[in-house]
Every structure is written in structure tokens, then in C-alpha cells.
Design an enzyme around this catalytic site. Structure first.
Site, mmCIF file in Angstrom:
data_model
loop_
_atom_site.group_PDB
_atom_site.id
_atom_site.type_symbol
_atom_site.label_atom_id
_atom_site.label_comp_id
_atom_site.label_asym_id
_atom_site.label_seq_id
_atom_site.Cartn_x
_atom_site.Cartn_y
_atom_site.Cartn_z
ATOM 1 C CG ASP A 61 -28.755 -66.748 66.989
ATOM 2 O OD1 ASP A 61 -29.063 -66.018 67.973
ATOM 3 O OD2 ASP A 61 -29.332 -67.787 66.482
ATOM 4 C CG HIS A 64 -27.392 -65.523 62.093
ATOM 5 N ND1 HIS A 64 -28.784 -65.523 61.640
ATOM 6 C CD2 HIS A 64 -26.984 -66.550 62.491
ATOM 7 C CE1 HIS A 64 -29.372 -66.527 62.086
ATOM 8 N NE2 HIS A 64 -28.430 -67.169 62.925
#
Length: 267
Positions: free
Chosen positions: A76, A225
Site C-alpha cells: 500500500d 507498507h
């Protein structure tokens, strides 16, 4: 009075039928916060029957076949923190495909990295433009959020198709899933994750490595992430060690190609 009401209702129904209209119940918009029982000892994560049933209804996924030692690596990307180049270097060296779910902010502030992702064979997915809770905005706003990311990605990279959506904050509803599916998107959730996004609470590469290795399971859709230094520093060892354990890294396109996605545990 009762007879009058029945006649009135019948007349109203007749008007709707003759005009070609149908009364349909609204699609539920009850928010669902994604969550699951973590995998361990190579046993798959489990989201529970209710969540799995909703995902299956709209062709969404959170893991692949638990009988095949495949891993689907996803990231992400809300904003850039200086580690994505390092991550891309590792993926290139190890010949591992990934999907990067990007926001509008990322597209506008890290153009060169998004271009590199596509040039090196990775998939860019939709994480919405402004990262809102999609269950709290109207249908038109949902469409705008998705369209702007798709259009800007195409302008930057030439990637024509954008098929995968990861809802902001891991929140969705049946309504937002239907809207996304109608727009040509498949929700891609995840079956392996940990707290890695707090940039002021990085704990060293071993923290990332250990969290991944203890939760890994066949068919895992792994969420990381890119803002995490821990992840960037651990990634190469994670990939090499998982390959030694017999795992193969595949793309989301592989997951869906030729009916490759078939989780017998969901049937």
C-alpha cells in the site's frame, strides 16, 4: 379504509410495472472493518464465514489456494518515505512481481516511482484518490475516487487496465463492493499483515522478518507498507528464505488467470 389502502397499493404497483420500473431494496452499506485470525505454522488465515461469504459474492479475495505454496506480494502506497526504490531494487534482483496500491497523493508526488513500477512489470492497483472511508461517501464520489486514480495512472505509465482495488483503511460494505465490481474492480484484501506503518516506531528488520515468517502460509496475500524501513531492510532475506522453503511469488494476475483462484476451504 383497509380496502382503500389495498386498492391504492395495487394501483401504485401497476404504475411501476407498466412504466418498466421495479422497486428494489437498497444494497446494504453497513461498514465492515477487515480482520481475520492470523495464520501460523503454515496454516492459512481465516476471516470467518460471514466475511468470506460477502467476498465470494462479489468475486473478491483475501488469499489464494491454501494447497499451493504461492505468495502474492502487495504494497500500500499512500505517500513516499524514501524506501520504495530499495524495495523495487530487491524485487528486480529476485525477479518477484508485486502489486502496488496507490493513492492520488502518491501518483502526484512520486511519479517516477509509479512509472518504474510499471516499467519493471509490476501492477499498479487502486487505493482511491483521497483515501476516504468509501462507506461514508456517496456513489458518485466513490466513482470519482476510482476514476481519478485509474486515469492518472494511465497518463503517467500507459497502464490501460486497472482491475484491483484495496479499500482505504480496510473498510468496505456490500454497497461499495457492488459499486466497485460494476466499475470493473475486484476487491483484494489480505491474509498476512502486521503493524508496519508507524514510521516513528520502526523496530529493526528482524521485526518485519519475524512477523512475516511466523504468519506465512500457502496462498498468502501479503500486505506491506512501503513507508516502513523495517520492510525495506527485511525484504530480500524474506524472499530468499521463503524461496528456500518452496514458496513461489506470483502476481495477482496469476491468481485470477485461467481460474487459478480456487480456495476449496471457501466451498
Amino acid at each position: 379504509m383497509k380496502r382503500f389502502n389495498k386498492v391504492l397499493l395495487a394501483a401504485f404497483a401497476l404504475v411501476l410495472m407498466t412504466s418498466g420500473s421495479l422497486v428494489q431494496a437498497a444494497v446494504p452499506n453497513d461498514p465492515v472493518q477487515w480482520g481475520f485470525k492470523k495464520g501460523q505454522n503454515e496454516k492459512p488465515a481465516e476471516a470467518g464465514k460471514e466475511r468470506e461469504k460477502l467476498l465470494e459474492k462479489y468475486g473478491a479475495v483475501y488469499r489464494g489456494d491454501p494447497n499451493k505454496k504461492n505468495i502474492y506480494l502487495t504494497f500500500d502506497n499512500g505517500y513516499e518515505n524514501g524506501f520504495t526504490d530499495q524495495i523495487l531494487d530487491v524485487l528486480k534482483k529476485e525477479k518477484v512481481p508485486a502489486t502496488f496500491f496507490v493513492t492520488g497523493h502518491y501518483l502526484e508526488s512520486a511519479e517516477d516511482l509509479v512509472i518504474r513500477m510499471v516499467q519493471e512489470g509490476h501492477i499498479v492497483g487502486n487505493h482511491s484518490y483521497y483515501h476516504p472511508d468509501l462507506t461514508k461517501v456517496d456513489d458518485a464520489r466513490v466513482k470519482r475516487e476510482l476514476d481519478r486514480v485509474k486515469d492518472l495512472t494511465y497518463e503517467l505509465t500507459g497502464q490501460k487496465d486497472m482491475s484491483y482495488l484495496r479499500p482505504p483503511r480496510g473498510v468496505f460494505s456490500e454497497r461499495t463492493m457492488k459499486l466497485a465490481k460494476d466499475a470493473g474492480y475486484t476487491h483484494v484484501m489480505w491474509s498476512l499483515a502486521f503493524v508496519d506503518w508507524n514510521t516513528d516506531q520502526q523496530k529493526g528488520w528482524e521485526y518485519s522478518y519475524n512477523n512475516i515468517m511466523k504468519q506465512i502460509h500457502p496462498g498468502a496475500i501479503l500486505l506491506l507498507h512501503t513507508v516502513s524501513k523495517d520492510n525495506a531492510d527485511a525484504l530480500e532475506k524474506v524472499i530468499k528464505d521463503l524461496k528456500k522453503q518452496g514458496y513461489t511469488f506470483k502476481s495477482l494476475d496469476d491468481l485470477f488467470a485461467d481460474g487459478a483462484f480456487d480456495d476449496p476451504m471457501l466451498h
